[in-house]
Scaffold this active site. Structure first.
Site, PDB file in Angstrom:
ATOM      1  N   SER A   1      -9.065  19.622  19.247  1.00 55.75           N
ATOM      2  CA  SER A   1     -10.399  19.008  19.271  1.00 55.75           C
ATOM      3  C   SER A   1     -11.508  20.033  19.501  1.00 55.75           C
ATOM      4  CB  SER A   1     -10.467  17.922  20.351  1.00 55.75           C
ATOM      5  OG  SER A   1     -10.351  18.508  21.628  1.00 55.75           O
ATOM      6  N   ASN A   2     -11.150  21.277  19.834  1.00 58.11           N
ATOM      7  CA  ASN A   2     -12.160  22.328  20.030  1.00 58.11           C
ATOM      8  C   ASN A   2     -12.640  22.914  18.703  1.00 58.11           C
ATOM      9  OD1 ASN A   2     -10.146  23.747  22.722  1.00 58.11           O
ATOM     10  ND2 ASN A   2     -11.681  22.121  22.834  1.00 58.11           N
TER      11      ASN A   2
ATOM     12  N   GLY B   1     -17.932  25.978  22.885  1.00 57.95           N
ATOM     13  CA  GLY B   1     -18.914  25.815  21.824  1.00 57.95           C
ATOM     14  C   GLY B   1     -19.996  26.877  21.861  1.00 57.95           C
TER      15      GLY B   1
ATOM     16  N   ASP C   1     -19.321  24.013  30.751  1.00 60.57           N
ATOM     17  CA  ASP C   1     -19.418  22.627  30.283  1.00 60.57           C
ATOM     18  C   ASP C   1     -19.485  21.628  31.426  1.00 60.57           C
ATOM     19  OD1 ASP C   1     -16.905  22.713  31.306  1.00 60.57           O
ATOM     20  OD2 ASP C   1     -15.867  22.036  29.500  1.00 60.57           O
ATOM     21  N   ASN C   2     -19.856  22.099  32.623  1.00 63.94           N
ATOM     22  CA  ASN C   2     -19.945  21.152  33.742  1.00 63.94           C
ATOM     23  C   ASN C   2     -21.008  21.641  34.730  1.00 63.94           C
ATOM     24  OD1 ASN C   2     -18.505  22.623  36.187  1.00 63.94           O
ATOM     25  ND2 ASN C   2     -17.334  23.091  34.336  1.00 63.94           N
TER      26      ASN C   2
ATOM     27  N   CYS D   1     -21.509  14.365  55.921  1.00 61.04           N
ATOM     28  CA  CYS D   1     -22.075  15.276  54.928  1.00 61.04           C
ATOM     29  C   CYS D   1     -22.872  14.416  53.965  1.00 61.04           C
ATOM     30  CB  CYS D   1     -20.978  16.080  54.233  1.00 61.04           C
ATOM     31  SG  CYS D   1     -19.794  15.065  53.331  1.00 61.04           S
TER      32      CYS D   1
ATOM     33  N   GLN E   1     -13.709  22.046  15.865  1.00 63.06           N
ATOM     34  CA  GLN E   1     -14.886  21.555  15.129  1.00 63.06           C
ATOM     35  C   GLN E   1     -16.127  22.382  15.453  1.00 63.06           C
ATOM     36  OE1 GLN E   1     -16.827  19.890  17.622  1.00 63.06           O
ATOM     37  NE2 GLN E   1     -17.946  18.174  16.689  1.00 63.06           N
TER      38      GLN E   1
ATOM     39  N   CYS F   1     -19.808  16.131  26.792  1.00 61.19           N
ATOM     40  CA  CYS F   1     -19.622  16.152  25.331  1.00 61.19           C
ATOM     41  C   CYS F   1     -18.336  15.419  24.965  1.00 61.19           C
ATOM     42  CB  CYS F   1     -19.573  17.582  24.812  1.00 61.19           C
ATOM     43  SG  CYS F   1     -21.179  18.399  24.831  1.00 61.19           S
TER      44      CYS F   1
END
Lengths: 81, 384
Positions: free
Chosen positions: B72-73, B44, B133-134, B342, B75, B191
């Site tokens: 789906s990308n 995006g 995106d992460n 940890c 849009q 998203c």
């Protein structure tokens, strides 16, 4: 977070400092508490709290005084791209 | 208008509206032509950013993405078209950029941006655009930009809102100064889970591209030290001050992160989603560790987190970050009873395996890490 505030984007609370404002906010919307606090006192670090345009980390944290002209912004980390 | 010396006739025509701007002119356009931008992600944010940077005449664009175009990308990821579904995103993006401006050199990396390749890939570019995106990759992009001294044109989006800034530039803050720790996995929806307004990344991605172009040309005031918030529903922009944190583990006065770390571990994204699932064949529960301490049993506690995590909270264990354990395991007594921990149990499970492979016989993993210890045994410890 808005799913815990009945979809409201802005909420009005009376408080003299940030901690009190957040306490009143989470009393009114208890499900918000786990979104904002990592335990009884400490706020989560992936949400930033700004009084107007200043981060409370750069001010007096939750003791930062506020009055009825101030806006408290909750700015969570977003990952989407 | 005089044709600038450094531009061809074709370039002068193509960039005429830039050349007309006194703030850009042939000097600014020549800087763009000589400039380079690395785009992490062609989703995006990366789509509009790459298209405008190509059109503006940035001489060299690097694009990194391991993904394939999905229906789906489309849009919002406007660099890809319907006919690209199923193709690699970088392949599709290279083609689109070539159509927009064939004068731009495109270098494509059809792979994930990881701790292993990030420094090498990013080192040859002037500016980096974070269109990931992460959280794991965002922290990686941030750290790499700080370590290499490259400005990070940051943008992120969710539903109807976006954020933009410039990090790691000119003594300003980095992403970690603003968000020292990521949320636990699943706390902040993606998203994919929460949805995103298709035009939103167009606005934020073009802000990122605007900042990149300004930085390359050396004009205007960058978004460094400012966080721009955009709310599409209210159609409002807000600006907040962001300061560098002197205790930041990567850009602070005494950095403890001096090379890329394991970001999936840092973000907890590779730990098991079920609390009951074993993390290691040699797990011990926090309660068992508590009993061992209460019974004064002899054992060595080893903490395999990073030094900046140790600073936040610790159990007085011997600190050997997982990445150093291979080289430093001889510091440990292989006949001792060792318990490794940890943050969440993922890294320590790997450390237990590593030590057992080296011939250590009595090594256990504190299941759930210091996080579980704090939750179940000692809630007074800071959590992060």
């Amino acid at each position: 977070m808005r799913k815990f505030t009945d979809g409201k984007r802005e909420l009005l609370v009376q408080a003299s400092n940030v901690g009190e404002a957040l306490r009143k906010l989470t009393e009114a919307h208890p499900e918000l508490k786990s979104q904002l606090y990592q335990d009884e006192d400490r706020l989560v670090s992936y949400v930033n709290f700004f009084v107007n345009d200043q981060n409370i980390r750069d001010l007096d944290s939750t003791a930062t005084p506020v009055d009825d002209r101030d806006e408290l912004l909750l700015v969570p980390a977003l990952a989407g791209g | 208008m005089t044709k600038p010396d450094t531009l061809s006739q074709d370039e002068a025509l193509r960039y005429a509206r830039h050349l007309t701007l006194p703030e850009v002119g042939s000097t600014g356009q020549a800087k763009l032509t000589a400039g380079s931008v690395l785009l992490i992600g062609t989703g995006g944010l990366g789509s509009p950013a790459a298209m405008y940077l190509a059109a503006a005449g940035v001489g060299r664009l690097g694009i990194v993405d391991f993904d394939k175009v999905d229906a789906s990308n489309l849009q919002r990821q406007i660099i890809h078209g319907t006919g690209d579904i199923g193709r690699s995103k970088v392949e599709s993006a290279v083609e689109s950029i070539g159509e927009i401006n064939p004068l731009v050199k495109v270098e494509s990396y059809d792979e994930a941006f990881t701790s292993k390749n990030a420094l090498k890939i990013a080192s040859s570019y002037d500016v980096v655009i974070d269109g990931t995106d992460n959280f794991a990759t965002r922290y990686l992009v941030n750290d790499v930009c700080v370590l290499l001294g490259k400005p990070n044109c940051y943008g992120s989006i969710f539903r109807f809102e976006g954020q933009a800034s410039v990090f790691a530039h000119d003594g300003g803050p980095c992403y970690r100064c603003l968000y020292p720790q990521p949320p636990a996995p699943g706390v902040v929806p993606s998203c994919a889970e929460g949805g995103v307004l298709g035009v939103l990344p167009g606005i934020i991605g073009v802000i990122q591209a605007t900042e990149a172009v300004k930085l390359i040309m050396g004009i205007g005031d960058s978004l460094s030290q400012r966080l721009l918030l955009f709310d599409a529903l209210a159609m409002k922009f807000r600006e907040l001050r962001v300061r560098r944190d002197p205790t930041c583990p990567v850009c602070g006065d005494r950095p403890t992160i001096t090379e890329p770390i394991d970001y999936h571990q840092f973000c907890g994204t590779s730990s098991s989603s079920s609390p009951d699932a074993p993390q290691s064949p040699w797990d011990i529960e926090p309660e068992e560790l508590k009993h061992k301490i209460a019974r004064n049993e002899t054992f060595l506690l080893v903490d395999v987190r990073e030094p900046h995590e140790y600073q936040i909270c610790h159990l007085d264990g011997t600190l050997i970050p997982l990445g150093e354990l291979e080289d430093r395991h001889e510091e440990l007594d292989r006949n001792a009873t060792i318990i490794v921990h940890c943050k969440m149990g993922g890294r320590s499970a790997r450390a237990v395996q590593l030590l057992r492979d080296k011939g250590f016989r009595d090594v256990s993993n504190l299941k759930g890490g210091i996080h579980a210890w704090t939750q179940r045994i000692d809630p007074s410890l800071p959590t992060y």
